[in-house]
Design an enzyme around this catalytic site. Sequence first.
Site, PDB file in Angstrom:
ATOM      1  N   LYS A  71       0.808  -1.227   0.000  1.00  0.00           N
ATOM      2  CA  LYS A  71       0.000   0.000   0.000  1.00  0.00           C
ATOM      3  C   LYS A  71       0.845   1.284   0.000  1.00  0.00           C
ATOM      4  CE  LYS A  71      -4.255  -1.916   1.928  1.00  0.00           C
ATOM      5  NZ  LYS A  71      -5.318  -1.776   2.920  1.00  0.00           N
ATOM      6  N   ALA A 132      -2.058   0.858  16.186  1.00  0.00           N
ATOM      7  CA  ALA A 132      -1.377   1.988  15.545  1.00  0.00           C
ATOM      8  C   ALA A 132      -0.703   1.523  14.261  1.00  0.00           C
ATOM      9  CB  ALA A 132      -0.351   2.602  16.503  1.00  0.00           C
ATOM     10  N   TYR A 229     -13.151  -9.058  10.079  1.00  0.00           N
ATOM     11  CA  TYR A 229     -14.438  -9.637   9.670  1.00  0.00           C
ATOM     12  C   TYR A 229     -14.393 -11.156   9.617  1.00  0.00           C
ATOM     13  CZ  TYR A 229     -11.987  -9.381   5.213  1.00  0.00           C
ATOM     14  OH  TYR A 229     -11.052  -9.487   4.228  1.00  0.00           O
TER      15      TYR A 229
HETATM   16  P1  NAP Z   1      -0.603  -3.909  10.983  1.00  0.00           P
HETATM   17  O1  NAP Z   1      -0.157  -2.677  10.265  1.00  0.00           O
HETATM   18  O2  NAP Z   1       0.255  -5.114  10.966  1.00  0.00           O
HETATM   19  O3  NAP Z   1      -0.865  -3.480  12.536  1.00  0.00           O
HETATM   20  C1  NAP Z   1      -1.140  -4.469  13.502  1.00  0.00           C
HETATM   21  C2  NAP Z   1      -1.567  -3.795  14.800  1.00  0.00           C
HETATM   22  O4  NAP Z   1      -1.947  -4.843  15.703  1.00  0.00           O
HETATM   23  C3  NAP Z   1      -0.469  -2.977  15.481  1.00  0.00           C
HETATM   24  O5  NAP Z   1      -1.058  -1.917  16.162  1.00  0.00           O
HETATM   25  C4  NAP Z   1       0.121  -4.015  16.455  1.00  0.00           C
HETATM   26  O6  NAP Z   1       0.738  -3.436  17.584  1.00  0.00           O
HETATM   27  C5  NAP Z   1      -1.135  -4.726  16.895  1.00  0.00           C
HETATM   28  N1  NAP Z   1      -0.843  -6.053  17.422  1.00  0.00           N
HETATM   29  C6  NAP Z   1      -0.434  -7.147  16.726  1.00  0.00           C
HETATM   30  N2  NAP Z   1      -0.268  -8.191  17.559  1.00  0.00           N
HETATM   31  C7  NAP Z   1      -0.549  -7.748  18.808  1.00  0.00           C
HETATM   32  C8  NAP Z   1      -0.570  -8.361  20.101  1.00  0.00           C
HETATM   33  N3  NAP Z   1      -0.246  -9.635  20.263  1.00  0.00           N
HETATM   34  N4  NAP Z   1      -0.939  -7.604  21.153  1.00  0.00           N
HETATM   35  C9  NAP Z   1      -1.286  -6.307  20.996  1.00  0.00           C
HETATM   36  N5  NAP Z   1      -1.291  -5.665  19.800  1.00  0.00           N
HETATM   37  C10 NAP Z   1      -0.924  -6.377  18.722  1.00  0.00           C
HETATM   38  O7  NAP Z   1      -2.036  -4.398  10.462  1.00  0.00           O
HETATM   39  P2  NAP Z   1      -3.173  -3.504   9.767  1.00  0.00           P
HETATM   40  O8  NAP Z   1      -2.981  -3.502   8.299  1.00  0.00           O
HETATM   41  O9  NAP Z   1      -3.259  -2.210  10.501  1.00  0.00           O
HETATM   42  O10 NAP Z   1      -4.481  -4.387  10.049  1.00  0.00           O
HETATM   43  C11 NAP Z   1      -5.042  -4.491  11.358  1.00  0.00           C
HETATM   44  C12 NAP Z   1      -6.340  -5.287  11.298  1.00  0.00           C
HETATM   45  O11 NAP Z   1      -7.325  -4.578  10.545  1.00  0.00           O
HETATM   46  C13 NAP Z   1      -6.181  -6.650  10.619  1.00  0.00           C
HETATM   47  O12 NAP Z   1      -6.838  -7.601  11.397  1.00  0.00           O
HETATM   48  C14 NAP Z   1      -6.884  -6.487   9.290  1.00  0.00           C
HETATM   49  O13 NAP Z   1      -7.494  -7.703   8.881  1.00  0.00           O
HETATM   50  C15 NAP Z   1      -7.953  -5.449   9.618  1.00  0.00           C
HETATM   51  N6  NAP Z   1      -8.355  -4.656   8.425  1.00  0.00           N
HETATM   52  C16 NAP Z   1      -9.634  -4.770   7.999  1.00  0.00           C
HETATM   53  C17 NAP Z   1     -10.050  -4.043   6.886  1.00  0.00           C
HETATM   54  C18 NAP Z   1     -11.472  -4.150   6.411  1.00  0.00           C
HETATM   55  O14 NAP Z   1     -11.755  -3.793   5.254  1.00  0.00           O
HETATM   56  N7  NAP Z   1     -12.388  -4.585   7.238  1.00  0.00           N
HETATM   57  C19 NAP Z   1      -9.140  -3.203   6.207  1.00  0.00           C
HETATM   58  C20 NAP Z   1      -7.827  -3.108   6.693  1.00  0.00           C
HETATM   59  C21 NAP Z   1      -7.444  -3.850   7.802  1.00  0.00           C
HETATM   60  P3  NAP Z   1       2.317  -3.074  17.565  1.00  0.00           P
HETATM   61  O15 NAP Z   1       2.409  -1.772  16.821  1.00  0.00           O
HETATM   62  O16 NAP Z   1       2.684  -2.941  18.989  1.00  0.00           O
HETATM   63  O17 NAP Z   1       3.010  -4.192  16.869  1.00  0.00           O
END
Ligand code: NAP
Length: 292
Positions: A71, A132, A229
């Site tokens: 992205k 974040a 989801y």
């Molecule tokens: P990302 O950039 O990898 O960020 C992951 C986040 O989760 C970070 O804040 C991370 O914290 C936290 N995290 C991961 N493991 C953790 C743990 N064990 N304990 C506490 N915090 C933890 O991922 P992303 O792209 O933002 O996506 C996040 C979620 O949103 C995913 O589940 C994705 O499927 C969903 N999403 C959904 C849509 C939709 O259309 N519905 C669109 C986009 C994303 P740290 O910074 O401390 O590592």
Amino acid sequence: MIIDGHTRTCGLIGNPVEHTMSPMIHNTLAEKLNHNLVYVPFHVEEGQIVHAVRGAFSLNLLGLNVTVPYKSQVIPALSQVDELAEKIGAVNTLVRREDGFKGYNTDMPGLYRAMCSEGIQIEGQDVILLGAGGAARAVAFLCASKNVSRVYMLNRSLEKAEAVAEEVNEKTGKKCIYPMALSDYHELPEQKFLAIQATSVGLYPDVDRVVIEDEEFYRKVHTGYDLIYKPSQTRFMKMVRAQGGKAYHGLKMLLYQGIIAYELWNDVTVSEEMALQVYEVMKEKMGIKEEA
Ligand code: NAP
């Protein structure tokens, strides 16, 4: 559907792309709207994203969606970037223009349209934002642009929340994002919040996990929106409901980010009725029998 010499192609570039629901969204829309268009996933290997985008342009593709991990990496391959996508620093939709693809971010407006469709008001609210990462960043921009009162951004790594908060506050001039360590959740004010769950904790197959285990936390949540989801009932959602709050999953966000992309590619407006018909197809595919 009939593919002929006039069929236009759109698709998804990312890695992995094998489990995507996007073809279902776009091919259903094309069929219902009688557009001669197909949507295909394209698995792009690391280091190949710029070649992939240039090749797609040369092959006359109408548009592309972009997913992890590209992205931000895709931006140098574009001829233009929309102002909102530039601010967020992430592009998930490419729209064909004369001199190349223009990049947009439809995740953020997709979440907003999903929330509006559920009757969730974000304007003027106090919000807890869990996470974040890339998605949380876009949510923070959405909150700031919709004049929320305050956003408490709780993240496992405090430094990451601090960096995102500083950037969003500076770029929007709103100063409404307050970073906190996840473990400090008990320091949140005694009031009710809209809580947006934007971490990857609880995502299939780790469905028994939740980012905050303490039920006390969920007493402060009147509405919980989980971006996840799959599963359609996350542990976060169950914990919100157990304390009397309303809870939603992120499937409608996925739907609307796709619908906004489709509108950009085809210069059409997809009605709410049509959007909900596509949503029914998605729910059926996911085996979701009744609405959350
Ligand atoms: P990302 O950039 O990898 O960020 C992951 C986040 O989760 C970070 O804040 C991370 O914290 C936290 N995290 C991961 N493991 C953790 C743990 N064990 N304990 C506490 N915090 C933890 O991922 P992303 O792209 O933002 O996506 C996040 C979620 O949103 C995913 O589940 C994705 O499927 C969903 N999403 C959904 C849509 C939709 O259309 N519905 C669109 C986009 C994303 P740290 O910074 O401390 O590592």
